[in-house]
Write a protein that holds these residues in place. Sequence first.
Motif, PDB file in Angstrom:
ATOM      1  N   UNK A  96     -12.088  28.063 -97.725  1.00  0.00           N
ATOM      2  CA  UNK A  96     -13.712  28.214 -97.887  1.00  0.00           C
ATOM      3  C   UNK A  96     -14.267  27.122 -96.946  1.00  0.00           C
ATOM      4  N   UNK A  97     -15.522  27.411 -96.258  1.00  0.00           N
ATOM      5  CA  UNK A  97     -16.240  26.619 -95.659  1.00  0.00           C
ATOM      6  C   UNK A  97     -16.936  25.407 -96.117  1.00  0.00           C
ATOM      7  N   UNK A  98     -16.524  24.261 -95.543  1.00  0.00           N
ATOM      8  CA  UNK A  98     -17.361  23.141 -95.986  1.00  0.00           C
ATOM      9  C   UNK A  98     -18.075  22.408 -94.998  1.00  0.00           C
ATOM     10  N   UNK A  99     -19.498  22.069 -95.287  1.00  0.00           N
ATOM     11  CA  UNK A  99     -20.178  21.403 -94.032  1.00  0.00           C
ATOM     12  C   UNK A  99     -19.730  19.975 -93.981  1.00  0.00           C
ATOM     13  N   UNK A 100     -19.558  19.829 -92.619  1.00  0.00           N
ATOM     14  CA  UNK A 100     -18.725  18.494 -92.383  1.00  0.00           C
ATOM     15  C   UNK A 100     -19.911  17.247 -92.535  1.00  0.00           C
ATOM     16  N   UNK A 101     -19.520  16.140 -93.352  1.00  0.00           N
ATOM     17  CA  UNK A 101     -20.523  15.055 -93.917  1.00  0.00           C
ATOM     18  C   UNK A 101     -21.651  15.811 -94.565  1.00  0.00           C
ATOM     19  N   UNK A 102     -21.655  17.064 -95.145  1.00  0.00           N
ATOM     20  CA  UNK A 102     -22.767  17.402 -95.726  1.00  0.00           C
ATOM     21  C   UNK A 102     -22.623  16.956 -97.236  1.00  0.00           C
TER      22      UNK A 102
END
Length: 576
Positions: free
Chosen positions: A355-361
């Motif tokens: 799954x994609x994850x927003x970096x530092x999100x």
Amino acid sequence: MIKRNIFFLTAVLFLCFFEGTAQSTNLKKTQAKKTAVFSNVSYIGDDQVYNDNPLKSDEFYTPILQGCYPDPAITKKGEDYYMVCSSFAMFPGVPIFHSKDLVNWTDLGGILNNVAEFNPHNTGISEGVYAPGITYNPHNDTFYMIVTAFSGGLGNIIVKTIDPVKGWGSPIKLDFGGIDPSIFFDDNGKGYIVHNDAPDKGKELYEGHRVIKVWEYDLNTDKVIPGTDKIIVDGGVDLSKKPIWIEAPHLYKKNGKYYLMCAEGGTGDNHSEVIFISDTPKGPFKPSSNNPILTQRYFPNDRTNKVDWTGHADLIQGPNNKYYGVFLGIRPNNQNRVNTGRETFILPVNWSGDFPVFENGLIPMQPKLKMPTGVTNKTGKDGFFPNGNFTFTENFTSKKLDYRWIGLRGPRENFILQTKKGLEITPFEVNIKEVKPTSTLFYRQQHNIFSFTATVDYKPESEKDLAGIVCLQNERSNYVFGITKKGNDTFILLERTEKGQSKIIASAKIKITNSLRLQVKAKGDRYEFSYAANGVDFENLGGAVSGDILSTNIAGGFTGALIGLYATAVNDAHPE
């Protein structure tokens, strides 16, 4: 007899021509006296966050679009990226931007720019058109922009083009309800539309209970295929927890799997981005175990350089095959008010796992990011859209008016004329509180600390005439700072309208011998309005006033504050 008739007819025609010419001349004179000419406009943004966080050579700022540019969606063709945002009742509809690197963006104007086809003339400022999607289909080399339009009975529409720079086709009405549509093209060229909708009749479990639907899309007829609709998400990630406002869906395909990314929690304090996975574009979709993949809702309200309300995102594979996500967020002022509205942010995305994850999100967001490898930051230069702190000046001398200047509920060209002296506004018989097109040229407030200054050449003839600056959140929440008449005297006044109720804050008798300089300054929630009769020495009118009515979370709606060059022929703000 014939000669007499000819003579009589000739005389009548001459008199009609003379009278018509005289009326035309008088009309021109009347208009000339009532028009307002604006020049030497300066907008200066000076937010402390940018002073405290200067950029290094390999950095850029987020948000990438400051001010009211919410609900971003993005696509690409080769090395060309195109991004669209919501515009509501602003005109033209659906602003579009182009980039080669996701850092430097060029403003291409608005997609829905034909008022005969998109006419938000009688809609509230937060209606009109919003939550667009944009997708490039490589199978037919065509771009598709899909959006919900709350005007003219349009509903959900789609427009197409081969080249976004050269303009778009006419809107095609789509036969489904709901909002927030986006379109996806599979590897085999088949099309699908996903959107937010209400649950089936009788199955709504709580307020804010929504569903995501998918339709098959016929590329030959540009219609959804009847009977192919299916609910693929009911409520959100976990229906037992009563999630609210699952919306803004986007479909993606990676490594043979289909991903559905949506906003959840409503576009406010609880906003977030969540993601689901499936083996087919029509589900069933299973939520990721690590949802949400983007949110700012878990952190203290008093955090430094606060960014909040993050969500409503879209993903794109950027330079060097690195994924990025664009999304909306807000930067509240010192009173936690949202005057700049919902803005477009960007973050890198890690999609190395399932799954994609927003970096530092999922930690408090920072104001700047590392640039993609090999990219040079040119924002604010060479025609690229500025961000951070910047100064925007306008003398209205260029042949092409900057796209940042917009109309409300109608084209700006209907009331403006660029002259050697500046921008001439011919006032409509409409004031700023009416739900009609106004003769106001607007610029978005893009900073919490800013000044906006303009020169106006204007001599009102009666109390019905007014010209000046307006700071507007909506038709029921605004400040009017302008020149008008009372009896034989000329006045400058400041009027505050809150919840549709207007009050004169202050007024002063003035003598206009030359042009007048008008200025509004804001420092967070504190707004000050000033004027300079000699063009240099500014006098404050009304002291410091609160910007509360210019904030989304006080006035309601979905837009940020706008600053306008305003003229009206039906003024109802009268000096005291």
